[in-house]
Design a protein around this motif. Sequence first.
Motif, PDB file in Angstrom:
ATOM      1  N   ILE A 131       0.862  -1.189   0.000  1.00  0.00           N
ATOM      2  CA  ILE A 131       0.000   0.000   0.000  1.00  0.00           C
ATOM      3  C   ILE A 131       0.892   1.231   0.000  1.00  0.00           C
ATOM      4  O   ILE A 131       2.052   1.183   0.426  1.00  0.00           O
ATOM      5  CB  ILE A 131      -0.941   0.038   1.227  1.00  0.00           C
ATOM      6  CG1 ILE A 131      -0.123   0.098   2.528  1.00  0.00           C
ATOM      7  CG2 ILE A 131      -1.897  -1.139   1.224  1.00  0.00           C
ATOM      8  CD1 ILE A 131      -0.966   0.350   3.764  1.00  0.00           C
ATOM      9  N   TYR A 132       0.355   2.340  -0.515  1.00  0.00           N
ATOM     10  CA  TYR A 132       1.029   3.631  -0.400  1.00  0.00           C
ATOM     11  C   TYR A 132       0.500   4.317   0.851  1.00  0.00           C
ATOM     12  O   TYR A 132      -0.713   4.533   0.991  1.00  0.00           O
ATOM     13  CB  TYR A 132       0.751   4.500  -1.624  1.00  0.00           C
ATOM     14  CG  TYR A 132       1.633   4.191  -2.808  1.00  0.00           C
ATOM     15  CD1 TYR A 132       2.994   4.468  -2.758  1.00  0.00           C
ATOM     16  CD2 TYR A 132       1.105   3.621  -3.957  1.00  0.00           C
ATOM     17  CE1 TYR A 132       3.813   4.185  -3.843  1.00  0.00           C
ATOM     18  CE2 TYR A 132       1.915   3.332  -5.046  1.00  0.00           C
ATOM     19  CZ  TYR A 132       3.272   3.617  -4.985  1.00  0.00           C
ATOM     20  OH  TYR A 132       4.080   3.327  -6.049  1.00  0.00           O
ATOM     21  N   CYS A 133       1.416   4.676   1.769  1.00  0.00           N
ATOM     22  CA  CYS A 133       0.950   5.258   3.023  1.00  0.00           C
ATOM     23  C   CYS A 133       2.073   6.019   3.711  1.00  0.00           C
ATOM     24  O   CYS A 133       3.254   5.891   3.368  1.00  0.00           O
ATOM     25  CB  CYS A 133       0.420   4.168   3.953  1.00  0.00           C
ATOM     26  SG  CYS A 133       1.702   3.039   4.548  1.00  0.00           S
ATOM     27  N   ASP A 134       1.662   6.816   4.679  1.00  0.00           N
ATOM     28  CA  ASP A 134       2.595   7.414   5.628  1.00  0.00           C
ATOM     29  C   ASP A 134       2.721   6.422   6.780  1.00  0.00           C
ATOM     30  O   ASP A 134       1.753   6.166   7.503  1.00  0.00           O
ATOM     31  CB  ASP A 134       2.054   8.762   6.115  1.00  0.00           C
ATOM     32  CG  ASP A 134       3.014   9.454   7.058  1.00  0.00           C
ATOM     33  OD1 ASP A 134       3.198   8.956   8.181  1.00  0.00           O
ATOM     34  OD2 ASP A 134       3.561  10.504   6.673  1.00  0.00           O
ATOM     35  N   LYS A 135       3.904   5.858   6.948  1.00  0.00           N
ATOM     36  CA  LYS A 135       4.093   4.757   7.890  1.00  0.00           C
ATOM     37  C   LYS A 135       3.687   5.149   9.303  1.00  0.00           C
ATOM     38  O   LYS A 135       2.969   4.410   9.993  1.00  0.00           O
ATOM     39  CB  LYS A 135       5.555   4.307   7.857  1.00  0.00           C
ATOM     40  CG  LYS A 135       5.854   3.140   8.794  1.00  0.00           C
ATOM     41  CD  LYS A 135       7.312   2.719   8.680  1.00  0.00           C
ATOM     42  CE  LYS A 135       7.611   1.568   9.650  1.00  0.00           C
ATOM     43  NZ  LYS A 135       9.032   1.139   9.567  1.00  0.00           N
ATOM     44  N   THR A 136       4.126   6.313   9.751  1.00  0.00           N
ATOM     45  CA  THR A 136       3.822   6.751  11.120  1.00  0.00           C
ATOM     46  C   THR A 136       2.317   6.885  11.333  1.00  0.00           C
ATOM     47  O   THR A 136       1.777   6.462  12.364  1.00  0.00           O
ATOM     48  CB  THR A 136       4.502   8.096  11.409  1.00  0.00           C
ATOM     49  OG1 THR A 136       5.908   7.963  11.192  1.00  0.00           O
ATOM     50  CG2 THR A 136       4.249   8.536  12.842  1.00  0.00           C
ATOM     51  N   ALA A 137       1.633   7.471  10.344  1.00  0.00           N
ATOM     52  CA  ALA A 137       0.189   7.682  10.473  1.00  0.00           C
ATOM     53  C   ALA A 137      -0.558   6.353  10.505  1.00  0.00           C
ATOM     54  O   ALA A 137      -1.458   6.153  11.337  1.00  0.00           O
ATOM     55  CB  ALA A 137      -0.312   8.551   9.325  1.00  0.00           C
ATOM     56  N   ILE A 138      -0.194   5.415   9.609  1.00  0.00           N
ATOM     57  CA  ILE A 138      -0.899   4.130   9.562  1.00  0.00           C
ATOM     58  C   ILE A 138      -0.629   3.319  10.827  1.00  0.00           C
ATOM     59  O   ILE A 138      -1.539   2.690  11.389  1.00  0.00           O
ATOM     60  CB  ILE A 138      -0.491   3.340   8.303  1.00  0.00           C
ATOM     61  CG1 ILE A 138      -1.029   4.038   7.056  1.00  0.00           C
ATOM     62  CG2 ILE A 138      -1.001   1.909   8.365  1.00  0.00           C
ATOM     63  CD1 ILE A 138      -2.535   4.157   7.015  1.00  0.00           C
ATOM     64  N   LEU A 139       0.617   3.330  11.306  1.00  0.00           N
ATOM     65  CA  LEU A 139       0.915   2.630  12.564  1.00  0.00           C
ATOM     66  C   LEU A 139       0.109   3.222  13.712  1.00  0.00           C
ATOM     67  O   LEU A 139      -0.368   2.498  14.585  1.00  0.00           O
ATOM     68  CB  LEU A 139       2.417   2.714  12.864  1.00  0.00           C
ATOM     69  CG  LEU A 139       3.328   1.823  12.015  1.00  0.00           C
ATOM     70  CD1 LEU A 139       4.795   2.095  12.340  1.00  0.00           C
ATOM     71  CD2 LEU A 139       3.002   0.342  12.233  1.00  0.00           C
TER      72      LEU A 139
END
Length: 579
Positions: free
Chosen positions: A444-452
Amino acid sequence: MSKQKSYSLLLSIALFTMLGIAVFLQLRSSWTMQRIEEQRLAKRLSDDVHFLIETTKQDLLFQAFITNTHRTNFADALISFNGFEYAMFQWQCQQNTPSLFDSLFVYSQKQNKIYKWTGVSLKETTIPSSGILGTLTSFIQNNPVFQTQKIASLKTGQILIVEPLYLAELDSHIYILSFINKEHFFYNLLVFNTEKCVQESKDFFFRIRDTESDTVLYESEPDCPPYFFDNPDFAIALMQLDKSISIMSNKKMKENQNTDAEVQADKFYEIVEKPFQQENLVLEVIHRQGSLLKASARNMMLTIASSLIVLIVLGITMVLLVLNMRKAERLATSQQEFISTITHELKTPIAIISAAAQNMSDGVITSPERICYYGNLINKENERLKSTIEYFLLYSKITTGTNLKHEKHDLCSLVKDEINHWELPWKTNNFQIETNIPNKEILIYCDKTAILSAIDNLISNAYKHSKKGKFTSISLSLENCPLKIMRHSFTPSNTKQAAILRIKDHGEGIPKSEQNTIFEPFVRGKAAHNNQIEGSGVGLNLVKRIMNLHNGLVILENSSCAGTTFALVFPVVHEKQET
């Protein structure tokens, strides 16, 4: 806060009372407007018909023309013969149907002379010894009945009008003898005047009917259905002559007359077909809507409909205003609770760190083991404080629309990292954990910090709200799009599959009354307050904002007394998209 609620309630009652009064006044106003509209249409039509009648009388009667034409050059029309002749010329010039008069004569009783109208002037002519004209002049000479205007229907198919006038210059009564062509009168003059005087009333259908023969002489709309006139709005006689104009009978009068008068009377009554029935010519009027009442009712309904639309919009506006007021009250309450929670979340680790540091600096703690314990405690609370601050910084970053750093990540790895992070708390509190994570990559394309943070928030909620059930289930799966979950549909434009992360607990569940507001900011459920469960009230709102920024969804999939299931839906990156 209770005062604010009471003010809100009073304002709501006042607004809806005003709305009810407005509805009542509008309905009353519409009813009044209907009556005014009926009167307006009736008055306009009455004026048009009156104008038609007066115009027709001026065309037929010289005296009516003189009376209604206020011109200074007509002042001597009844004084000198020349003035009378000029007025006659003007009377004939204003005729719109030149063939209306078959013939027009002026008879001087004193001089026993007769003048024929040539079209521009009066020319003396010989009185015939026989025929209609001779009979009529003899009858006038020997009969005082002609001191007033007379009208009669002749057997020749003509209408005869006799108008007596007194001409001062001749010191004599003169009589205008008008022989009117009945066909031209019915089919030309009346039609022309009706079109000129009444046809401007475009809202109505008209027709002229001879009630004696039941013949329609004129229709404004030939295609108008005949049944429209079964109950006309108006039925008015077109020939409304003054009382001074009498109807000549076709029967001999019973007065004592000399022999010559009787002979002349017999001859005259032989040429009179019948009394002129002025009431036979009727103008019938009907509104295009079927009746004037229907038209005004329709206008009233349109007015009521438009007014009701305005009132409905006003009512909806009032309802929205009240709802927004209550929402603002709830938001204010939630913000106060949020501030209290944040204060508690920040003060607790600060107080612990401060107390531990004070004990160490004052020399209260001397043993190496205790110093190590207090050092670990300070470090732990420091990490807790740091985590809290980073959490709210992330919330601020998300809510202010700051751009996130989207990169390609393996969702399976991110979920496994969070599971490893929570393994110790679960083990410490004897939680039963079920996980079902695929061994393959789900990109997936994501902001790692936000998704975590979003995943951690849902796992944290499951942990805090199910300490009695002590169960957490985490599963990740791929499903084809378009996807429907509960009332939500997921149809991304650039992918055919979606990854669904489900986090389930065995807690008390979320009451139905709270399910519609759980994603709003600063909202905490009653159970969280009653059980004093830690939380800020912005967690689920933060998750929703994060998922929206990643073109995904967060869904409350199920909630009951047996537990709650949340689902995070992500668009998946395929190989074609990568290239």
